[in-house]
Design a protein around this motif. Structure first.
Motif, PDB file in Angstrom:
ATOM      1  N   THR A  38       0.837  -1.213   0.000  1.00  0.00           N
ATOM      2  CA  THR A  38       0.000   0.000   0.000  1.00  0.00           C
ATOM      3  C   THR A  38       0.865   1.253   0.000  1.00  0.00           C
ATOM      4  O   THR A  38       0.549   2.244  -0.658  1.00  0.00           O
ATOM      5  CB  THR A  38      -0.927  -0.003   1.219  1.00  0.00           C
ATOM      6  N   MET A  39       1.977   1.211   0.733  1.00  0.00           N
ATOM      7  CA  MET A  39       2.882   2.357   0.774  1.00  0.00           C
ATOM      8  C   MET A  39       3.450   2.649  -0.613  1.00  0.00           C
ATOM      9  O   MET A  39       3.553   3.816  -1.031  1.00  0.00           O
ATOM     10  CB  MET A  39       4.007   2.089   1.772  1.00  0.00           C
ATOM     11  N   TYR A  66      -2.802   4.233  13.824  1.00  0.00           N
ATOM     12  CA  TYR A  66      -2.392   4.195  15.227  1.00  0.00           C
ATOM     13  C   TYR A  66      -3.604   4.160  16.156  1.00  0.00           C
ATOM     14  O   TYR A  66      -3.583   3.540  17.221  1.00  0.00           O
ATOM     15  CB  TYR A  66      -1.517   5.406  15.556  1.00  0.00           C
ATOM     16  N   LEU A  67      -4.676   4.832  15.757  1.00  0.00           N
ATOM     17  CA  LEU A  67      -5.878   4.852  16.589  1.00  0.00           C
ATOM     18  C   LEU A  67      -6.460   3.447  16.740  1.00  0.00           C
ATOM     19  O   LEU A  67      -6.957   3.079  17.817  1.00  0.00           O
ATOM     20  CB  LEU A  67      -6.917   5.797  15.981  1.00  0.00           C
ATOM     21  N   LEU A  68      -6.404   2.644  15.681  1.00  0.00           N
ATOM     22  CA  LEU A  68      -6.879   1.262  15.768  1.00  0.00           C
ATOM     23  C   LEU A  68      -6.155   0.504  16.881  1.00  0.00           C
ATOM     24  O   LEU A  68      -6.766  -0.259  17.641  1.00  0.00           O
ATOM     25  CB  LEU A  68      -6.656   0.544  14.440  1.00  0.00           C
ATOM     26  N   PHE A  76      -1.390  -1.194   9.722  1.00  0.00           N
ATOM     27  CA  PHE A  76      -0.225  -0.858   8.919  1.00  0.00           C
ATOM     28  C   PHE A  76      -0.606  -0.473   7.492  1.00  0.00           C
ATOM     29  O   PHE A  76       0.107   0.291   6.847  1.00  0.00           O
ATOM     30  CB  PHE A  76       0.763  -2.028   8.908  1.00  0.00           C
ATOM     31  N   VAL A  77      -1.716  -0.997   6.984  1.00  0.00           N
ATOM     32  CA  VAL A  77      -2.209  -0.556   5.677  1.00  0.00           C
ATOM     33  C   VAL A  77      -2.528   0.933   5.717  1.00  0.00           C
ATOM     34  O   VAL A  77      -2.153   1.704   4.818  1.00  0.00           O
ATOM     35  CB  VAL A  77      -3.450  -1.375   5.256  1.00  0.00           C
ATOM     36  N   LEU A  78      -3.226   1.370   6.766  1.00  0.00           N
ATOM     37  CA  LEU A  78      -3.554   2.793   6.898  1.00  0.00           C
ATOM     38  C   LEU A  78      -2.291   3.628   7.095  1.00  0.00           C
ATOM     39  O   LEU A  78      -2.131   4.683   6.470  1.00  0.00           O
ATOM     40  CB  LEU A  78      -4.510   2.994   8.073  1.00  0.00           C
ATOM     41  N   LEU A  79      -1.399   3.157   7.961  1.00  0.00           N
ATOM     42  CA  LEU A  79      -0.160   3.899   8.215  1.00  0.00           C
ATOM     43  C   LEU A  79       0.679   4.001   6.944  1.00  0.00           C
ATOM     44  O   LEU A  79       1.205   5.070   6.605  1.00  0.00           O
ATOM     45  CB  LEU A  79       0.637   3.181   9.312  1.00  0.00           C
ATOM     46  N   GLY A  80       0.792   2.894   6.203  1.00  0.00           N
ATOM     47  CA  GLY A  80       1.592   2.891   4.982  1.00  0.00           C
ATOM     48  C   GLY A  80       1.025   3.777   3.896  1.00  0.00           C
ATOM     49  O   GLY A  80       1.764   4.461   3.185  1.00  0.00           O
ATOM     50  N   ALA A  81      -0.305   3.790   3.757  1.00  0.00           N
ATOM     51  CA  ALA A  81      -0.928   4.634   2.734  1.00  0.00           C
ATOM     52  C   ALA A  81      -0.617   6.104   2.987  1.00  0.00           C
ATOM     53  O   ALA A  81      -0.256   6.847   2.066  1.00  0.00           O
ATOM     54  CB  ALA A  81      -2.436   4.404   2.719  1.00  0.00           C
ATOM     55  N   GLY A  82      -0.732   6.522   4.227  1.00  0.00           N
ATOM     56  CA  GLY A  82      -0.491   7.931   4.543  1.00  0.00           C
ATOM     57  C   GLY A  82       0.949   8.340   4.384  1.00  0.00           C
ATOM     58  O   GLY A  82       1.265   9.364   3.761  1.00  0.00           O
ATOM     59  N   ILE A  83       1.861   7.541   4.905  1.00  0.00           N
ATOM     60  CA  ILE A  83       3.279   7.900   4.843  1.00  0.00           C
ATOM     61  C   ILE A  83       3.808   7.781   3.421  1.00  0.00           C
ATOM     62  O   ILE A  83       4.648   8.581   2.985  1.00  0.00           O
ATOM     63  CB  ILE A  83       4.078   7.036   5.829  1.00  0.00           C
TER      64      ILE A  83
END
Length: 508
Positions: free
Chosen positions: A321-322, A353-355, A372-379
């Motif tokens: 995703t990143m 991180y909220l999850l 980590f999917v959410l974290l990777g998409a944003g970063i």
């Protein structure tokens, strides 16, 4: 203004096939650095069991490489501007490959730390050179934006490749095999770079300034050491003095650069909101990312009980995703202000991180995958845009030094991510673990130091006693999850707000 606005269209030729082939070659050291970081995180349990380092020793195995590298990046970036960025890249690649072999066979934790320090020296030659050579290869801004997206995705691609390849290696070979990955990656670079990558340098370099080099080192090393010491041992005179020394050296470094006619680093670049904002966004993003990986690599293997390969597969969707996010954001960045793009991406990271924060410590592998999917998409999206802004706002002749600033932020973020989030987890572990009766003093000490130490001790105990120790150690390790997740939310939130404020006048 009209003439200036039209100038890039006249003076910025588009790169051809050789330029894109050069980009592929420059991706090799980028992949190597990201593979090295990820593989090491997954190899920590094996290293802990094989070399039995203390908790502080374990952190130094992780931190000494980015510490040395961060301290030398600005100096090496300036050196590349002077002697040639391609030449410096080849020197760094040769040294990095040779020392990686030595690290692979280090018999003690102390020698591994020493080898990692030397790797940091040669690694400091690699990263500024790749980004600055990319700047000189792709003069057209649209092409450069795509090239930076591919370059930035190299970190994610290496991170995705690292757990898979590393997992296979760790299941069949000793932990030292992960360092040998550098050899097959860097040998093609040494062969192809002289053929495909054009040399570039500052046409009017200033004289070598040993005092500035020393001041840059004395700025970075004591500050990072002080932060690490505060995080591990609490407030102490040594930690405070170290930070004060670093700050004073930093002030002297800035003053010296302002006075010199040709500075090693043009600190006036930080007056440009797009440059300084992008650098700080990189720093905060990487702190949150590395802190997450420090926790999750040990949780998956030592708490849930997955193998290194299984752990890598859990993180694979987030790493893919990143990569995708870094590429997808390129056409968006042509139409949407960079501040909005970065802030939107980092909002996704905060949700990741909220999850974890909402679980109360009961973190399953499925929830880590989603987080980590959410974290990777944003970063992934934020890093592409911010790195391109660093290159776009710096003079081409000083691309090496400017790239070094961006890489310094990345490596300092890696140090701080481990030193802050990692040591918070370590401190919480030490405060929460309850060692059962029946252990020797040495066994009890090892179990209280790290989760890896407790796992090693449990392997030599009777089943009932081993189960009791492991249950206590795993619960203690996860006791700091809520605090670290909250800090992660604060970091990416601060980076998002900074993007909206510092980049508000920067158009698409």
């Amino acid at each position: 203004m009209t003439t200036t606005a039209s100038l890039p269209a006249v003076t910025s030729p588009r790169a051809g096939a050789r330029g894109w082939a050069a980009l592929a070659v420059l991706m090799l050291p980028t992949l190597l650095v990201s593979v090295d970081n990820t593989v090491l995180s997954f190899a920590l349990p094996s290293i802990s069991e094989a070399l039995a380092p203390s908790a502080t020793g374990m952190l130094w195995i992780v931190d000494v490489y980015p510490l040395v590298l961060a301290g030398l990046l600005v100096a090496m970036g300036s050196l590349g501007d002077r002697i040639g960025r391609r030449r410096l890249l080849l020197i760094g690649a040769t040294g990095f490959a040779a020392v990686s072999v030595a690290a692979a066979f280090a018999p003690t934790a102390e020698l591994l730390i020493g080898a990692r320090a030397v790797l940091g020296f040669f690694g400091a030659m690699l990263m500024p050179s790749t980004l600055s050579l990319l700047r000189s290869t792709f003069l057209d801004r649209d092409q450069r934006r795509l090239a930076v997206a591919i370059w930035a995705s190299g970190f994610a691609a290496g991170s995705a490749l690292g757990p898979i390849v590393g997992g296979v290696l760790l299941e069949h070979f000793p932990w030292g095999s992960v360092f040998l990955l550098a050899v097959p990656v860097l040998v093609p670079l040494l062969v192809l770079a002289p053929l495909l990558v054009a040399e570039s340098r500052d046409p009017h370099p200033g004289p070598v300034d040993p005092i500035s080099i020393l001041l840059s080192l004395v700025t970075m090393a004591p500050i990072v050491y002080g932060i690490k010491s505060l995080a591990v041992d609490g407030v102490s005179a040594l930690a405070v003095v170290a930070i004060v020394v670093g700050v004073v050296a930093g002030v002297l470094f800035v003053r010296r650069q302002l006075r010199r006619p040709v500075p090693m680093l043009d600190v006036r670049l930080f007056r440009v909101p797009a440059f300084s904002g992008a650098v700080i966004i990189n720093l905060l993003s990487v702190v949150s990312l590395v802190g997450f990986l420090f926790f999750v690599s040990q949780h998956l293997q030592l708490v849930i009980g997955l193998t290194p390969l299984q752990s890598g597969l859990v993180l694979l969707p987030g790493l893919v995703t990143m990569i995708v996010a870094g590429l997808v954001v390129v056409p968006i960045a042509r139409r949407v202000r960079p501040g909005i793009v970065i802030a939107s991406g980092l909002t996704l990271s905060a949700l990741g991180y909220l999850l974890i924060a909402l679980t109360g410590g009961a973190v399953s592998w499925g929830l880590l995958l989603a987080a980590f999917v959410l974290l990777g998409a944003g970063i992934g999206a934020a890093e592409t845009v911010s790195n391109e802004l660093v290159l776009a706002t710096a003079p081409a002749a000083k691309a090496g030094a400017a790239s070094a600033v961006s890489e310094t932020a990345y490596e300092l973020g890696a140090v701080l991510g481990t030193a802050t989030l990692g040591t918070i987890i370590t401190a919480s572990y030490r405060a929460s673990i309850v060692v059962p009766e029946g252990l020797t003093a040495a066994q009890a000490h090892a179990a209280r130091e790290t989760l890896g130490g407790a796992t090693t001790v449990a392997g030599s105990l009777p089943p009932n006693l081993a189960d009791e120790l492991l249950a206590s150690a795993r619960a203690a390790f996860d006791s700091g999850v809520g605090v670290t997740a909250a800090i992660g939310i604060a970091l990416v939130g601060a980076a998002g707000v900074l993007a909206l404020v510092a980049l508000r006048r920067i158009r698409a």
